[in-house]
Design an enzyme around this catalytic site. Structure first.
Site, PDB file in Angstrom:
ATOM      1  N   VAL A  40       2.167   1.312  -8.208  1.00 30.26           N
ATOM      2  CA  VAL A  40       2.851   0.857  -7.001  1.00 30.26           C
ATOM      3  C   VAL A  40       3.717  -0.371  -7.295  1.00 30.26           C
ATOM      4  O   VAL A  40       4.809  -0.516  -6.738  1.00 30.26           O
ATOM      5  CB  VAL A  40       1.833   0.566  -5.881  1.00 30.26           C
ATOM      6  N   HIS A  75       6.535  -2.431   1.608  1.00 32.06           N
ATOM      7  CA  HIS A  75       5.457  -1.498   1.285  1.00 32.06           C
ATOM      8  C   HIS A  75       4.114  -2.154   1.590  1.00 32.06           C
ATOM      9  O   HIS A  75       3.810  -3.231   1.063  1.00 32.06           O
ATOM     10  CB  HIS A  75       5.508  -1.093  -0.186  1.00 32.06           C
ATOM     11  N   GLY A 119      -1.685   8.352  -5.318  1.00 35.46           N
ATOM     12  CA  GLY A 119      -1.855   7.555  -4.118  1.00 35.46           C
ATOM     13  C   GLY A 119      -1.063   6.271  -4.221  1.00 35.46           C
ATOM     14  O   GLY A 119      -0.047   6.202  -4.908  1.00 35.46           O
ATOM     15  N   GLU A 120      -1.532   5.247  -3.507  1.00 31.99           N
ATOM     16  CA  GLU A 120      -0.910   3.920  -3.505  1.00 31.99           C
ATOM     17  C   GLU A 120       0.448   3.907  -2.814  1.00 31.99           C
ATOM     18  O   GLU A 120       1.072   2.867  -2.679  1.00 31.99           O
ATOM     19  CB  GLU A 120      -0.748   3.365  -4.933  1.00 31.99           C
ATOM     20  N   GLY A 121       0.941   5.057  -2.400  1.00 27.86           N
ATOM     21  CA  GLY A 121       2.288   5.157  -1.850  1.00 27.86           C
ATOM     22  C   GLY A 121       3.335   5.479  -2.891  1.00 27.86           C
ATOM     23  O   GLY A 121       4.535   5.464  -2.593  1.00 27.86           O
TER      24      GLY A 121
END
Length: 368
Positions: free
Chosen positions: A93, A57, A334-336
């Protein structure tokens, strides 16, 4: 920017993949989305026995000049503060990377703060934030090329470690603003329909954000008449983007984009070039995927869209790419994080192909 040589997956294996899927000991089509997802993974990897190796990631951080116009409820200091928080394992995350076994790389590509001495943050800073695109391009052409090259190099590092599936996330206050503009210009969707609350703007805040972004787009198109003409021509021929020069697409990307966003585009393109799977997160990363697809349409078959979030316009943006997200959890962190949450579904699709028995071996009568 170097040319990416992305080749769409060879479709000749499709029939064999479908036959194997249909002969697993289950009713035909009964595992639904897992079956189409398995087809995608098998085509990308060109195998009947897919695998997920060393998932990585990339968490990319950058600040935006447009934040100075008050288009976000959060101040830019939150970007660097959260980046440091990530190094301590305290972000969303971090939790999801731990849960699903992802190697997390926290990368500063444009945060407006000195993070060079912070352990756990990879320093790839291009500049301390972009410029304010209300008045000038967010980044120069050289900075744009550097961001693309940075994303390329980051994916190369992951690939060299054995990774074949990469997830990309972002940390950058105000990055819904460039995302909305890319959606508007690349998708031919009214700008107001592309603008949402971001991290939590109220109604007056959204109204102000709309005014700022309208002014920015208007000034851009007034200054770049050739781009305006190319976009208008494309809208008259909605079936094709072939009449939009690559130079115009790149200009739109670099005029409004953030360093973390353009780095993500470079990462997506390189991953597809290496025939890796690319996990796409929410609104901002979907905007990056859209921009990447304008530079190279062949990138899309390598993308797995993990999540459709709450940001206004996200579903419409996904529709522009004919993308079907795996999850709809109402997330907008967000952040993945949305994509990471979807990883077990991808893993299940792969396990289905490798671990389920077929009718013949299980001594079950095939009844269709």
């Amino acid at each position: 920017m170097r040319a990416f040589e992305i080749v769409a997956p060879d479709e000749r294996l499709r029939t064999e993949i479908q036959e194997k899927t249909d002969n697993l000991n289950k009713p035909k089509g009964s595992l639904g989305r897992l079956e189409s997802l398995a087809m995608q993974v098998c085509l990308v990897q060109q195998t009947l026995c897919p695998e997920l190796r060393h998932p990585c990631h990339l968490l990319l951080g950058g600040d935006h000049g447009i934040e100075r116009e008050g288009v976000s409820v959060s101040p830019r200091d939150v970007t660097w503060q959260q980046m440091i928080n990530f190094t301590r394992g305290g972000g969303g995350v971090n939790m999801f990377c731990r849960q699903h076994g992802f190697k997390l790389r926290i990368v500063d590509v444009g945060v407006d703060h000195d993070l060079s001495q912070v352990e756990g943050i990879t320093d790839r800073k291009i500049a301390r934030g972009t410029k304010n695109f209300l008045h000038e391009p967010a980044m120069s052409e050289d900075e744009y090329c550097q961001a693309i090259a940075t994303g390329t190099a980051l994916v190369d590092e992951c690939h060299n470690e054995g990774c074949n599936i990469v997830c990309i996330g972002e940390m950058g206050i105000a990055n819904t603003s460039p995302s909305s503009i890319w959606m508007h210009l690349f998708g031919n969707i009214a700008l107001d329909e592309c603008i949402g609350a971001g991290a939590g703007l109220d109604a007056p805040g959204i109204g102000h954000k709309r005014e700022v972004l309208h002014a920015a787009v208007r000034r851009f198109l007034e200054t770049h008449a050739d781009v305006r003409t190319a976009l208008n021509d494309s809208r008259r021929n909605a079936a094709s983007d072939s009449n939009i020069p690559q130079e115009a697409i790149s200009l739109i990307i670099r005029y409004f984009g953030g360093f973390e966003m353009v780095t993500a585009i470079g990462a997506m393109l390189r991953a597809a070039e290496l025939k890796m799977l690319v996990m796409v997160d929410g609104f901002i990363m979907s905007a990056c995927a859209l921009a990447a697809s304008k530079l190279s349409p062949a990138v899309l078959p390598y993308m797995i869209f993990g999540h459709c979030g709450d940001e206004s316009g996200h579903q419409r943006m996904l529709s522009l790419m004919h993308a079907e997200p795996l999850l709809r959890l109402g997330m907008r962190l967000g952040e993945g994080t949305g994509a990471l949450c979807a990883y077990p579904i991808i893993e299940s699709a792969v396990r289905m192909m490798n671990e389920m028995n077929n009718f013949e071996n299980a001594n079950i009568t095939k009844y269709f």
